[in-house]
Design a protein around this motif. Structure first.
Motif, short mmCIF file in Angstrom:
data_model
loop_
_atom_site.label_atom_id
_atom_site.label_comp_id
_atom_site.label_asym_id
_atom_site.label_seq_id
_atom_site.Cartn_x
_atom_site.Cartn_y
_atom_site.Cartn_z
N ALA A 11 9.76 0.69 12.37
CA ALA A 11 9.24 1.97 11.89
C ALA A 11 10.04 2.48 10.70
CB ALA A 11 9.26 2.98 13.03
N ARG A 12 11.36 2.31 10.76
CA ARG A 12 12.21 2.73 9.65
C ARG A 12 11.85 1.96 8.39
NH1 ARG A 12 16.15 1.39 6.67
NH2 ARG A 12 16.26 -0.69 7.62
N GLU A 13 11.58 0.66 8.52
CA GLU A 13 11.18 -0.16 7.37
C GLU A 13 9.86 0.33 6.80
OE1 GLU A 13 12.43 -4.61 7.67
OE2 GLU A 13 11.91 -3.97 9.70
N LEU A 14 8.93 0.69 7.68
CA LEU A 14 7.64 1.21 7.21
C LEU A 14 7.84 2.49 6.41
CD1 LEU A 14 5.28 0.75 10.30
CD2 LEU A 14 5.36 -0.66 8.24
N ALA A 15 8.68 3.38 6.94
CA ALA A 15 8.94 4.63 6.24
C ALA A 15 9.59 4.37 4.88
CB ALA A 15 9.82 5.53 7.10
N CYS A 16 10.45 3.39 4.82
CA CYS A 16 11.15 3.08 3.57
C CYS A 16 10.20 2.58 2.49
CB CYS A 16 12.25 2.05 3.82
SG CYS A 16 13.71 2.70 4.65
N VAL A 17 9.09 1.93 2.87
CA VAL A 17 8.16 1.43 1.87
C VAL A 17 7.04 2.42 1.60
CG1 VAL A 17 8.68 -0.97 2.40
CG2 VAL A 17 6.72 0.13 3.52
N GLY A 18 7.10 3.61 2.22
CA GLY A 18 6.17 4.67 1.86
C GLY A 18 5.15 5.06 2.90
N ALA A 19 5.13 4.41 4.06
CA ALA A 19 4.18 4.81 5.10
C ALA A 19 4.55 6.19 5.64
CB ALA A 19 4.18 3.79 6.24
N LEU A 50 0.79 -1.23 0.00
CA LEU A 50 0.00 0.00 0.00
C LEU A 50 0.82 1.28 0.00
CD1 LEU A 50 -2.76 -0.91 2.65
CD2 LEU A 50 -2.70 -1.42 0.20
N GLY A 51 2.07 1.20 0.45
CA GLY A 51 2.84 2.41 0.69
C GLY A 51 3.19 3.24 -0.53
N SER A 52 3.17 2.62 -1.71
CA SER A 52 3.51 3.36 -2.93
C SER A 52 2.27 3.83 -3.68
CB SER A 52 4.35 2.47 -3.85
OG SER A 52 3.63 1.31 -4.22
N GLN A 53 1.10 3.69 -3.08
CA GLN A 53 -0.14 4.08 -3.75
C GLN A 53 -0.39 5.58 -3.59
OE1 GLN A 53 -1.79 1.70 -5.63
NE2 GLN A 53 0.07 0.60 -5.04
N PRO A 54 -1.29 6.15 -4.40
CA PRO A 54 -1.50 7.61 -4.39
C PRO A 54 -2.40 8.08 -3.25
CG PRO A 54 -2.85 6.61 -6.08
CD PRO A 54 -2.01 5.50 -5.52
N TYR A 55 -2.12 7.63 -2.04
CA TYR A 55 -2.78 8.14 -0.84
C TYR A 55 -1.77 8.01 0.29
CZ TYR A 55 -3.66 3.08 -0.69
OH TYR A 55 -3.50 1.72 -0.75
#
Length: 264
Positions: free
Chosen positions: A93-101, A67-72
């Motif tokens: 958390a760093r991993e989440l940020a890296c995938v776009g969260a 979901l992290g790279s989607q337009p929202y």
């Protein structure tokens, strides 16, 4: 200030619906929601795991990757961070940020205030741009009357704000007077969990709430609708309610890196 943080400071509170898979997130975004959260219950239920047991770290990261790279804008419910070690929580958390969260929700489960504050501080150090929504369970795990211990709630919220939390989340808080009083005590935006028996979104806005989460409600409603449809069909009746077509759901489920076969 990030775009996601700005949504907590507008004229209306951020209404955050919570998705459990790619199709539900895409469908909600198509309805005009600029930000989508995830629901830990939906993620756990899909994997056959218990919610709130720190058992869905991998599943949560996989969903964030989808979901992290989607337009929202994506905010992830990470339960307690899946670890008692602040450094491990920070790495997740760093991993989440890296995938776009852009956001993370961390719950204290009424455990140590110092430990939860340390997790928040570690996350802000590892991923400074990630919006940390610090959840305290003083009402959620309290006596069930919707007000909980106001002093305990405030004390925990103060500690989490000092640790760097960008928002404070108090699920189970439903009494309008208590909500308004807490808003006055906080300097961070207050997040309330919507409940059909509690204040409406406009009422929460009038009380000063800046974020309203739907939590697992949509997932539970979807499951309820499925059970109702099955019961209607078994009884010889046609099911009622909106039913997206196969092609519509297939389109919602498509990602650029996946291929799909034809047929149901």
């Amino acid at each position: 200030m990030s775009v996601f943080a700005d949504l907590h400071r507008g004229d209306e509170p951020l209404l955050l619906p919570n998705a459990w898979d790619h199709a539900s997130a895409t469908a909600l975004a198509a309805q005009g929601f600029r930000a989508i959260g995830t629901t830990s219950l939906g993620v756990a239920a899909a994997a056959g795991l218990a919610d709130g047991a720190s058992a869905t770290r991998d599943e949560t990261l996989r969903l964030a990757l989808a979901l992290g790279s989607q337009p929202y804008l994506l905010s992830v419910d990470a339960e307690d961070g899946y670890s008692e070690d602040p450094d491990e929580v920070a790495e997740f958390a760093r991993e989440l940020a890296c995938v776009g969260a852009v956001g993370i929700n961390l719950e204290d489960r009424l455990g140590s205030v110092a430990l939860h504050a340390a997790k928040i501080a570690a996350v802000k150090s590892a991923a400074p741009d990630l919006f940390v929504n610090a959840r305290t369970d003083t009402c959620w795990l309290g006596d069930g009357d919707g007000d909980g211990d106001g002093e305990e709630t405030t004390a925990r919220a103060d500690a989490y704000q000092r640790a760097g939390a960008d928002g404070v989340f108090v699920p189970g808080l439903t009494d309008p007077a208590d909500i308004a009083a807490l808003v006055e005590r906080l300097h961070a935006p207050l997040n309330i969990l919507y409940t059909p028996t509690g204040p409406t979104v406009p009422h929460l806005a009038d009380l000063g709430v800046r974020r309203v989460s739907l939590g697992s409600l949509l997932y539970r409603r979807a499951l309820g609708a499925a059970l109702e449809a099955a019961a209607e069909i078994r009884a010889g009746r046609a099911p009622h309610g909106a039913t997206p077509s196969y092609d519509e759901v297939d389109a919602l489920s498509r990602r650029g890196d996946l291929t799909h076969s034809d047929g149901p």
